[in-house]
Design a protein around this motif. Structure first.
Motif, PDB file in Angstrom:
ATOM      1  N   ILE A   1     -24.562 -21.254 -10.630  1.00 33.30           N
ATOM      2  CA  ILE A   1     -24.764 -22.476  -9.838  1.00 33.30           C
ATOM      3  C   ILE A   1     -24.647 -22.114  -8.359  1.00 33.30           C
ATOM      4  O   ILE A   1     -23.649 -21.529  -7.940  1.00 33.30           O
ATOM      5  CB  ILE A   1     -23.687 -23.529 -10.179  1.00 33.30           C
ATOM      6  CG1 ILE A   1     -23.697 -23.856 -11.674  1.00 33.30           C
ATOM      7  CG2 ILE A   1     -23.886 -24.783  -9.338  1.00 33.30           C
ATOM      8  CD1 ILE A   1     -22.497 -24.700 -12.114  1.00 33.30           C
ATOM      9  N   GLU A   2     -25.656 -22.461  -7.585  1.00 34.14           N
ATOM     10  CA  GLU A   2     -25.598 -22.183  -6.144  1.00 34.14           C
ATOM     11  C   GLU A   2     -25.305 -23.478  -5.403  1.00 34.14           C
ATOM     12  O   GLU A   2     -26.166 -24.359  -5.326  1.00 34.14           O
ATOM     13  CB  GLU A   2     -26.921 -21.577  -5.649  1.00 34.14           C
ATOM     14  CG  GLU A   2     -26.872 -21.220  -4.164  1.00 34.14           C
ATOM     15  CD  GLU A   2     -28.010 -20.293  -3.728  1.00 34.14           C
ATOM     16  OE1 GLU A   2     -28.863 -19.939  -4.553  1.00 34.14           O
ATOM     17  OE2 GLU A   2     -28.019 -19.928  -2.528  1.00 34.14           O
ATOM     18  N   PRO A   3     -24.079 -23.616  -4.860  1.00 33.53           N
ATOM     19  CA  PRO A   3     -23.827 -24.794  -4.041  1.00 33.53           C
ATOM     20  C   PRO A   3     -24.649 -24.685  -2.758  1.00 33.53           C
ATOM     21  O   PRO A   3     -24.675 -23.626  -2.134  1.00 33.53           O
ATOM     22  CB  PRO A   3     -22.325 -24.719  -3.729  1.00 33.53           C
ATOM     23  CG  PRO A   3     -21.808 -23.454  -4.288  1.00 33.53           C
ATOM     24  CD  PRO A   3     -22.935 -22.683  -4.895  1.00 33.53           C
TER      25      PRO A   3
ATOM     26  N   LEU B   1     -22.762 -17.349  -4.572  1.00 33.12           N
ATOM     27  CA  LEU B   1     -22.212 -17.698  -3.261  1.00 33.12           C
ATOM     28  C   LEU B   1     -23.185 -17.241  -2.181  1.00 33.12           C
ATOM     29  O   LEU B   1     -23.435 -16.046  -2.027  1.00 33.12           O
ATOM     30  CB  LEU B   1     -20.843 -17.035  -3.066  1.00 33.12           C
ATOM     31  CG  LEU B   1     -20.050 -17.431  -1.814  1.00 33.12           C
ATOM     32  CD1 LEU B   1     -18.578 -17.112  -2.004  1.00 33.12           C
ATOM     33  CD2 LEU B   1     -20.560 -16.746  -0.541  1.00 33.12           C
ATOM     34  N   ASP B   2     -23.759 -18.208  -1.478  1.00 32.42           N
ATOM     35  CA  ASP B   2     -24.664 -17.901  -0.373  1.00 32.42           C
ATOM     36  C   ASP B   2     -23.935 -18.269   0.917  1.00 32.42           C
ATOM     37  O   ASP B   2     -23.598 -19.444   1.132  1.00 32.42           O
ATOM     38  CB  ASP B   2     -25.949 -18.728  -0.529  1.00 32.42           C
ATOM     39  CG  ASP B   2     -27.017 -18.350   0.487  1.00 32.42           C
ATOM     40  OD1 ASP B   2     -26.657 -17.978   1.629  1.00 32.42           O
ATOM     41  OD2 ASP B   2     -28.211 -18.444   0.142  1.00 32.42           O
ATOM     42  N   VAL B   3     -23.691 -17.270   1.761  1.00 30.66           N
ATOM     43  CA  VAL B   3     -22.893 -17.522   2.964  1.00 30.66           C
ATOM     44  C   VAL B   3     -23.523 -18.609   3.840  1.00 30.66           C
ATOM     45  O   VAL B   3     -22.816 -19.337   4.548  1.00 30.66           O
ATOM     46  CB  VAL B   3     -22.669 -16.235   3.800  1.00 30.66           C
ATOM     47  CG1 VAL B   3     -21.884 -15.206   2.993  1.00 30.66           C
ATOM     48  CG2 VAL B   3     -23.965 -15.656   4.320  1.00 30.66           C
TER      49      VAL B   3
ATOM     50  N   PHE C   1     -24.051 -12.781  -4.579  1.00 35.37           N
ATOM     51  CA  PHE C   1     -23.599 -12.906  -3.189  1.00 35.37           C
ATOM     52  C   PHE C   1     -24.825 -12.808  -2.281  1.00 35.37           C
ATOM     53  O   PHE C   1     -25.475 -11.759  -2.223  1.00 35.37           O
ATOM     54  CB  PHE C   1     -22.596 -11.778  -2.887  1.00 35.37           C
ATOM     55  CG  PHE C   1     -22.015 -11.801  -1.500  1.00 35.37           C
ATOM     56  CD1 PHE C   1     -21.233 -12.862  -1.072  1.00 35.37           C
ATOM     57  CD2 PHE C   1     -22.244 -10.752  -0.615  1.00 35.37           C
ATOM     58  CE1 PHE C   1     -20.684 -12.882   0.210  1.00 35.37           C
ATOM     59  CE2 PHE C   1     -21.704 -10.754   0.664  1.00 35.37           C
ATOM     60  CZ  PHE C   1     -20.915 -11.818   1.081  1.00 35.37           C
ATOM     61  N   HIS C   2     -25.165 -13.935  -1.631  1.00 34.16           N
ATOM     62  CA  HIS C   2     -26.371 -13.998  -0.793  1.00 34.16           C
ATOM     63  C   HIS C   2     -25.989 -13.999   0.688  1.00 34.16           C
ATOM     64  O   HIS C   2     -25.073 -14.716   1.077  1.00 34.16           O
ATOM     65  CB  HIS C   2     -27.158 -15.281  -1.072  1.00 34.16           C
ATOM     66  CG  HIS C   2     -27.635 -15.419  -2.489  1.00 34.16           C
ATOM     67  ND1 HIS C   2     -28.276 -16.532  -2.964  1.00 34.16           N
ATOM     68  CD2 HIS C   2     -27.569 -14.556  -3.539  1.00 34.16           C
ATOM     69  CE1 HIS C   2     -28.594 -16.365  -4.237  1.00 34.16           C
ATOM     70  NE2 HIS C   2     -28.167 -15.177  -4.618  1.00 34.16           N
ATOM     71  N   VAL C   3     -26.727 -13.230   1.475  1.00 33.44           N
ATOM     72  CA  VAL C   3     -26.412 -13.175   2.908  1.00 33.44           C
ATOM     73  C   VAL C   3     -27.634 -13.441   3.783  1.00 33.44           C
ATOM     74  O   VAL C   3     -28.774 -13.125   3.430  1.00 33.44           O
ATOM     75  CB  VAL C   3     -25.784 -11.819   3.321  1.00 33.44           C
ATOM     76  CG1 VAL C   3     -24.464 -11.600   2.610  1.00 33.44           C
ATOM     77  CG2 VAL C   3     -26.729 -10.650   3.058  1.00 33.44           C
TER      78      VAL C   3
ATOM     79  N   VAL D   1     -30.059 -10.143   0.454  1.00 35.67           N
ATOM     80  CA  VAL D   1     -30.545 -10.759   1.697  1.00 35.67           C
ATOM     81  C   VAL D   1     -31.586 -11.821   1.357  1.00 35.67           C
ATOM     82  O   VAL D   1     -32.592 -11.532   0.717  1.00 35.67           O
ATOM     83  CB  VAL D   1     -31.189  -9.710   2.626  1.00 35.67           C
ATOM     84  CG1 VAL D   1     -31.723 -10.390   3.884  1.00 35.67           C
ATOM     85  CG2 VAL D   1     -30.201  -8.624   2.980  1.00 35.67           C
ATOM     86  N   GLU D   2     -31.317 -13.046   1.819  1.00 35.88           N
ATOM     87  CA  GLU D   2     -32.218 -14.164   1.519  1.00 35.88           C
ATOM     88  C   GLU D   2     -32.492 -14.930   2.814  1.00 35.88           C
ATOM     89  O   GLU D   2     -31.672 -15.727   3.266  1.00 35.88           O
ATOM     90  CB  GLU D   2     -31.564 -15.087   0.474  1.00 35.88           C
ATOM     91  CG  GLU D   2     -32.486 -16.196  -0.005  1.00 35.88           C
ATOM     92  CD  GLU D   2     -31.791 -17.147  -0.972  1.00 35.88           C
ATOM     93  OE1 GLU D   2     -30.579 -17.390  -0.814  1.00 35.88           O
ATOM     94  OE2 GLU D   2     -32.465 -17.643  -1.883  1.00 35.88           O
ATOM     95  N   ILE D   3     -33.651 -14.674   3.391  1.00 37.18           N
ATOM     96  CA  ILE D   3     -33.986 -15.276   4.685  1.00 37.18           C
ATOM     97  C   ILE D   3     -35.318 -16.019   4.584  1.00 37.18           C
ATOM     98  O   ILE D   3     -36.340 -15.430   4.243  1.00 37.18           O
ATOM     99  CB  ILE D   3     -34.075 -14.192   5.787  1.00 37.18           C
ATOM    100  CG1 ILE D   3     -32.717 -13.499   5.967  1.00 37.18           C
ATOM    101  CG2 ILE D   3     -34.543 -14.811   7.113  1.00 37.18           C
ATOM    102  CD1 ILE D   3     -32.736 -12.328   6.927  1.00 37.18           C
TER     103      ILE D   3
END
Ligand code: ZN
Length: 292
Positions: free
Chosen positions: A155-157, A194-196, A220-222, A264-266
């Motif tokens: 689940i991605e909040p 968790l996406d920062v 873990f997404h940044v 990395v997700e941009i």
């Protein structure tokens, strides 16, 4: 905490980051080739990109290059106006689980949805509690299916600015409440991505990361939060260009035993999607070392 400064072995590229090169759509096979050439060991592809190229084609390419999938983007969008809509969402999510399994993904990322029609600018109602109930039911149903397929659900909040249209789960705490309810024994089949970008501001972040523990931290997404932010969806920053203390958050996550990829997700219509994808990937590698 792992040292990222010497190499990029723990870098994963969410393929939305280079979905466009110089403003033009870049097909997933080319993205995969470009990543492999740079020694990038993992990606996280989007369903539309995978479907455009064919799931089995992509599965083959991924195998040939020995790539890992830090996740598959994405399932979710559970709420609907009527029974037919709920069933359509259920069926589509099951297909997403099957695709994720065929591709060998680490997890299926869930962007859970919210008010039906809001994404199209026509919200059908204002009952956020109903949407949240439908999300809980939808995840519960999908979890049974996903367990059989051996595919963990993450689940991605999403940041509260998306509460109306993209996700009515907006904090780690909310996401973990759902995990506690549906998977109280921490089987590993349900957790969080968790996406920062979405959670950096949360005063309870460190506490909720500890609550999650290694077993529920599945991804873990940044990227970075720019000031000012010009577009609510497509103005994400490159790591190091904004205000998120990414190493601090990574430290909290790794303290719990997370040892996976930093993805990395941009989404960046006006900046990174206008540049050549080679430059974007090279910059991701450099910033992974210096700013993550
Ligand atoms: Zn994300």
């Amino acid at each position: 905490m792992r040292d990222f400064s010497q190499d990029h072995r723990w870098l994963s590229i969410n393929t939305a980051t280079v979905r466009k090169s110089r403003g033009v759509d870049l097909p997933l096979p080319e993205i995969i080739e470009a990543c492999a050439r740079r020694g990038i060991r993992a990606i996280s592809p989007w369903r539309d990109q995978v479907q455009a190229a064919g799931v089995s084609n992509i599965a083959k390419l991924v195998r040939e290059h020995g790539l890992s999938l830090s996740g598959y983007c994405r399932g979710g969008m559970f709420p609907a106006l009527d029974a037919a809509g709920l069933k359509a969402a259920r069926d589509d999510n099951r297909r997403a689980v099957d695709e994720a399994a065929q591709l060998g993904a680490r997890c299926l990322v869930l962007v859970v949805g919210s008010l039906p029609g809001a994404l199209q600018g026509r919200p059908a109602h204002k009952d956020l509690a109903l949407a949240r109930n439908q999300v809980g039911d939808g995840i519960g149903d999908l979890l049974e299916y996903a367990r059989t397929a051996g595919m963990p659900l993450a689940i991605e909040p999403l940041h509260p600015m998306y509460a109306a249209d993209r996700a009515c789960i907006n904090t780690m705490e909310q996401a973990l409440d759902v995990c506690d309810e549906l998977d109280p024994y921490r089987s590993g089949s349900l957790g969080v991505a968790l996406d920062v970008y979405h959670v950096w501001w949360d005063p309870k972040l460190q506490q909720q990361i500890a609550r999650a523990g290694g077993k529920r931290l599945l991804a873990f997404h940044v990227c970075d939060w720019l000031t000012p932010t010009a577009d609510l969806l497509n103005d994400r920053g490159m790591m190091g260009d904004g205000v998120i203390d990414i190493p601090r958050i990574r430290g909290w996550v790794e303290e719990q035993g997370f040892a996976g990829y930093s993805e990395v997700e941009i989404f960046s219509t006006a900046n990174w999607w206008q540049r050549p994808h080679e430059e974007v990937l090279d910059t991701c590698i450099a910033r992974h070392r210096s700013a993550v």
